[in-house]
Write a protein that holds these residues in place. Structure first.
Motif, PDB file in Angstrom:
ATOM      1  N   GLY A  52       5.693   6.800 -34.862  1.00 30.33           N
ATOM      2  CA  GLY A  52       6.268   5.464 -34.948  1.00 30.33           C
ATOM      3  C   GLY A  52       5.779   4.793 -36.213  1.00 30.33           C
ATOM      4  O   GLY A  52       5.263   5.436 -37.133  1.00 30.33           O
ATOM      5  N   THR A  53       5.924   3.487 -36.290  1.00 34.09           N
ATOM      6  CA  THR A  53       5.547   2.765 -37.496  1.00 34.09           C
ATOM      7  C   THR A  53       4.106   2.298 -37.421  1.00 34.09           C
ATOM      8  O   THR A  53       3.479   2.280 -36.354  1.00 34.09           O
ATOM      9  N   VAL A 110       7.006   5.025 -41.024  1.00 30.63           N
ATOM     10  CA  VAL A 110       6.802   5.940 -39.900  1.00 30.63           C
ATOM     11  C   VAL A 110       5.689   6.923 -40.276  1.00 30.63           C
ATOM     12  O   VAL A 110       5.760   7.581 -41.316  1.00 30.63           O
TER      13      VAL A 110
END
Length: 613
Positions: free
Chosen positions: A448-449, A489
């Protein structure tokens, strides 16, 4: 059957879909049953017309005209039946697809919910990849079977009953032979499936273990390559699947031998059925049209019997797959956990027993004993207090119990005896864990970020709050170099970041959670000097005003704490300030001496303290 009924109970919310699919199947089956009657009638009309023309009873034109009108109407009826089959069949197929997707959602969600509810002990003994493989295989087999079975069940039932009734109406021995064929074929199929299911279970074990190892290797590919273990890992993987080949060979040989026996019996019975129909037609008991109709009905009667083999086969796969699923679903989290008391809120204030102990502890361990599973005690008689805002460090050799203490503090395991009190602990573990922030030696980030990872403990945090803690943890200094900034990401476990960058994100994550109690488990031990300075600065900011429990071996970290607890073989050896323990001659004093020594033996001894206990 009980397993399939349990699946239905698990997915009772899908009952409207089951009913709709079965109604559609009933309509399609009824339409299919009309075909033999229509073709039989058309056959009789054509034969009658031919006979009348040959005998000269009527003019050829009149006979042909009337017969043509009837057969055209019958052809239209066949078209209508075919359109109904196609239309309603596709409606049922659509409902089946939706039902299958919803069933997968239900079963997957409940499986994940159960996994989240299971205690840490369960994961201590399971491979992550095996858990995932079990989910994919089990649910895929269950949903595929239920989708097809819901389509076929009514079809098989209606076709069987209808053919039996119609056959009995025309000539009862036909129905009698079919009544013998159905249970005989089912009995032979059941015999076949017993051994098949046992072998399928053995195959599933090999596949699950291989898949689990596969996921583990992919996740640790750098380690595999660094130690040149590619070939050995591949060989082990291949051996597992080679075992499935051998099992499949035995399984298939058994199945096909039995299938040949089943089909031989079935062909013999249908030979007698066809012979009866042909002979009775020749002797005038059946018209040509009735013969055609009965032959088509016998063909339809054969289909349920043949389909029964597939249904049982698919059912056995679903049952074998669902066993793994329900083995997890049937686990009682309490029994898996092994029991034991978790931290509770302080009941009353107690006057401290030892000099220097806090007046109102934020954390208290009272004569705590703990061990894993059936093993001996890892911790024995652990007692100490930590005051609000106090920093306390744990020092000891590898295996001394340092990390175990923090695991007990977070309620990951229950104690065998004793009591742990934590300010902020409530009636459940969620309340306790909301009161504790953790920075592990491994940052344990998610794909994810960067922003999502920082906000993991507070998903509702604003972007301003995320960026504020990122600046305090020195995350902003490297995020600025990324084109997408905080929306970058980072890949699985933060693979695109350096160790120092990941740890700074972990510090920011703990800052944003803003829990009153902080656990630092060797948070800087794996970092280089530059990264350590940046992370340590963030940790100093994070610890300010918080009750902090620190596992560390670096003197720079330990020297700044209020008190030190030294552990030896699962017992507390000493408790005191850094200055007090430096002069006591105990473990901490030994660590100080070793840290400043250049002797090879002393450096080796020092490494025994540098591994998380």
């Amino acid at each position: 059957m009980s397993t399939l009924l349990r699946i239905l109970r698990f997915t009772r919310s899908l009952t409207p879909y089951y009913i709709g699919i079965m109604i559609a199947a009933a309509v399609v089956t009824a339409a299919g049953l009309a075909v033999p009657f229509i073709t039989g009638r058309a056959t009789d009309v054509i034969v009658s017309a031919v006979d009348s023309s040959v005998s000269g009873q009527e003019t050829v034109a009149d006979v042909a005209g009337e017969a043509t009108r009837i057969v055209v109407l019958l052809a239209i009826a066949l078209l209508a039946v075919s359109l109904v089959e196609a239309g309603i069949g596709n409606v049922g197929g659509y409902w089946g697809d939706v039902m299958s997707a919803k069933m997968r959602t239900i079963l997957s969600t409940r499986y994940f919910e159960q996994l989240l509810a299971l205690p840490q002990r369960y994961y201590d003994n399971e491979l992550t990849g095996t858990i995932v493989a079990r989910l994919n295989r089990s649910i895929s087999e269950i949903t595929n079977f239920m989708k097809t079975f819901s389509n076929m069940f009514v079809t098989l039932l209606l076709t069987t009953v209808s053919v039996l009734v119609i056959s009995a109406w025309y000539y009862w021995p036909l129905a009698a032979l079919l009544i013998i064929a159905y249970p005989l074929y089912l009995w032979l199929t059941t015999l076949t499936s017993r051994k098949w299911q046992r072998l399928e279970g053995e195959k599933n074990v090999h596949v699950d273990v291989a898949s689990g190892r596969f996921a583990e290797v992919v996740g640790q590919m750098r380690v595999v390559k660094s130690f040149v273990r590619e070939r050995s890992e591949l060989d082990a993987f291949s051996r597992r699947f080679a075992s499935t080949e051998q099992l499949t060979s035995r399984q298939s040989r058994h199945w096909h031998v039995m299938d040949a026996v089943r089909q031989g019996v079935l062909h013999l019975i249908f030979f007698v059925l066809y012979a009866i129909i042909f002979v009775r037609t020749v002797t005038g008991h059946f018209t040509p049209g009735e013969m055609v109709m009965l032959i088509q009905l016998m063909a339809m009667a054969r289909q349920p019997v043949m389909s029964l083999s597939w249904v049982v086969d698919s059912a056995q796969r679903a049952i074998a797959g669902s066993k793994s699923y329900f083995e997890v679903m049937d686990l009682d989290p309490t029994r898996v956990d092994g029991g034991g008391a978790r931290p509770v809120a302080p009941q009353a204030w107690r006057k401290p027993e030892s000099e220097g102990a806090p007046d109102r502890p934020a954390v208290s361990f009272r004569d705590v004993h703990f061990g894993y599973d059936d093993g001996g005690d890892v911790l024995e008689g652990i007692s100490f207090d930590v005051g609000p805002g106090e920093r306390i460090a744990f020092v000891g050799e590898s295996g001394g119990g340092k990390t175990t203490i923090t695991n007990l503090l977070m309620g990951l395991y229950g104690v065998r005896s004793g009591r742990i009190e934590v300010v902020g602990a409530g009636d459940d573990l969620e309340a306790l864990r909301r009161s504790v922030g953790v920075v592990f030696q491994e940052p344990n980030l998610f794909s994810g970020t960067i922003a999502e990872n920082i906000a993991y403990g507070r998903p509702d945090a604003t972007r301003e709050e995320i960026e504020a803690v990122a600046r305090r943890a020195a995350v902003d200094s490297f995020v600025e170099r990324f084109p997408k900034g905080y929306d970058t990401v980072i890949g699985e476990r933060g693979i695109k970041l350096s160790g120092g960058q990941k740890q700074r994100i972990a510090v920011a994550r703990a800052m944003l959670k803003d829990a009153p109690i902080l656990v630092l488990d060797e948070a800087t031990s794996a970092l280089d000097t530059k990264s350590e300075r940046l992370v340590q600065a963030g940790l100093e900011d994070l610890m300010r005003g918080r009750t902090s429990l620190i596992i560390a071996h670096r003197l720079s970290t330990i020297a700044e704490v209020d008190r030190i607890v030294t552990l030896r073989d699962g017992r507390i050896d000493e408790i005191g300030t850094p200055a007090e323990l430096a002069a006591s001659g105990g473990i901490y004093a030994e660590l100080l001496e070793l840290q400043h020594s250049t002797a090879k033996a002393d450096r080796k001894r020092l490494r025994e303290f540098e591994v998380v206990g």
